[in-house]
Design an enzyme around this catalytic site. Structure first.
Site, PDB file in Angstrom:
ATOM      1  N   ASP A  67      26.875  42.178  40.802  1.00 31.57           N
ATOM      2  CA  ASP A  67      25.474  42.197  41.219  1.00 31.57           C
ATOM      3  C   ASP A  67      25.283  41.335  42.465  1.00 31.57           C
ATOM      4  O   ASP A  67      25.925  40.295  42.611  1.00 31.57           O
ATOM      5  CB  ASP A  67      24.606  41.654  40.074  1.00 31.57           C
ATOM      6  CG  ASP A  67      23.121  41.888  40.311  1.00 31.57           C
ATOM      7  OD1 ASP A  67      22.776  42.792  41.111  1.00 31.57           O
ATOM      8  OD2 ASP A  67      22.315  41.168  39.711  1.00 31.57           O
ATOM      9  N   LEU A  84      48.133  46.681  35.335  1.00 32.62           N
ATOM     10  CA  LEU A  84      46.737  46.338  35.074  1.00 32.62           C
ATOM     11  C   LEU A  84      45.990  47.598  34.683  1.00 32.62           C
ATOM     12  O   LEU A  84      46.147  48.647  35.313  1.00 32.62           O
ATOM     13  CB  LEU A  84      46.088  45.721  36.322  1.00 32.62           C
ATOM     14  CG  LEU A  84      44.579  45.456  36.256  1.00 32.62           C
ATOM     15  CD1 LEU A  84      44.267  44.382  35.223  1.00 32.62           C
ATOM     16  CD2 LEU A  84      44.033  45.055  37.624  1.00 32.62           C
ATOM     17  N   HIS A 139      26.910  46.981  50.125  1.00 27.94           N
ATOM     18  CA  HIS A 139      27.780  47.724  49.213  1.00 27.94           C
ATOM     19  C   HIS A 139      29.195  47.866  49.796  1.00 27.94           C
ATOM     20  O   HIS A 139      30.185  47.795  49.065  1.00 27.94           O
ATOM     21  CB  HIS A 139      27.186  49.095  48.933  1.00 27.94           C
ATOM     22  CG  HIS A 139      25.874  49.039  48.189  1.00 27.94           C
ATOM     23  ND1 HIS A 139      25.687  48.264  47.069  1.00 27.94           N
ATOM     24  CD2 HIS A 139      24.677  49.654  48.428  1.00 27.94           C
ATOM     25  CE1 HIS A 139      24.446  48.409  46.631  1.00 27.94           C
ATOM     26  NE2 HIS A 139      23.816  49.254  47.441  1.00 27.94           N
TER      27      HIS A 139
END
Length: 240
Positions: A20, A131, A37
């Protein structure tokens, strides 16, 4: 002062992050929200590397919520363009790093070409083991619970046999361990319809840092905080 990572025995298995603050980061610099963004995507790349370097096996990033569809159409379109860019430009590098990518959420709301890019990325990386990266796109915790209930109802299963394990197996996260550490950046202290079921016993760490500025020291701070907490799961620990 630089921070140090927690010892291996205090490392979480699954870190989930609510990313956020992109818009506020951009506004503070006189930039467009799209610029924020874009900067956030750079932070995604960095964070994947940082988590992998620490040997944490599962990372989930909350990329786009079910509620984010309500944002202005121009911003949503810019976000979808950035998503396309990421899926085309970053997957080869993820594969090279032995990262497995999975995407959870309401795919029927995404454009067909984006769904195809997701499917190709998941297929390419499905056998990778370094991962496990999950990206939540068009995802909402309530929506996840509703689709799980519908799935169980459609299967004809006897309601009396539905327990927590059965319900969890119908969620989009069925093959993932629940997160034990949930981080949210930007100073907001709520989980915003993310992982409502899965976060039942997660340790929550809220950081003032805006997502584009999320750094190694922020991650290590959250891990150190996780390592300091007693995880009782409702039980009472014996004292000596």
């Amino acid at each position: 002062m630089p921070t140090t990572a927690a010892p291996d025995d205090a490392l979480p298995v699954h870190v989930a992050i609510i990313m956020d603050g992109n818009g506020r980061w951009a506004t503070a610099r006189g930039l467009t929200r799209t610029a924020g963004h874009r900067k956030g995507i750079e932070t995604v790349r960095r964070t994947i590397e940082m988590v992998g370097e620490r040997g944490i096996p599962y990372l989930t990033l909350f990329g786009f919520s079910s509620e984010n569809w309500r944002r202005p159409a121009a911003e949503v379109e810019d976000l979808m363009l950035l998503l396309r860019f990421y899926l085309r430009s970053e997957i080869a590098e993820l594969h090279k790093q032995n990262v497995r990518l999975r995407v959870i959420g309401e795919r029927d709301k995404l454009a067909s070409d984006i769904v195809k890019l997701i499917e190709r990325a998941e297929e390419l990386t499905k056998d990778n083991t370094a991962l496990n990266l999950t990206v939540a796109l068009s995802y909402g915790g309530r929506q996840d619970l509703v689709q799980a209930a519908r799935k169980l109802a459609a299967s004809g299963v006897d309601p009396a046999t539905i327990d927590e394990d059965a319900f969890a197996s119908a969620l989009w996260t069925a093959d993932l361990p629940d997160p034990d550490l949930l981080i949210r950046t930007s100073g907001e202290q709520r989980i915003s319809n993310f992982f409502l079921w899965q976060s039942a016993y997660a340790e929550l760490v809220f950081l003032d840092t805006l997502w584009p500025d999320f750094s190694q020291s922020d991650l290590d701070h959250a891990i150190r905080e996780f390592g300091r907490r007693e995880r009782r799961y409702g039980a009472v620990l014996e004292t000596r």
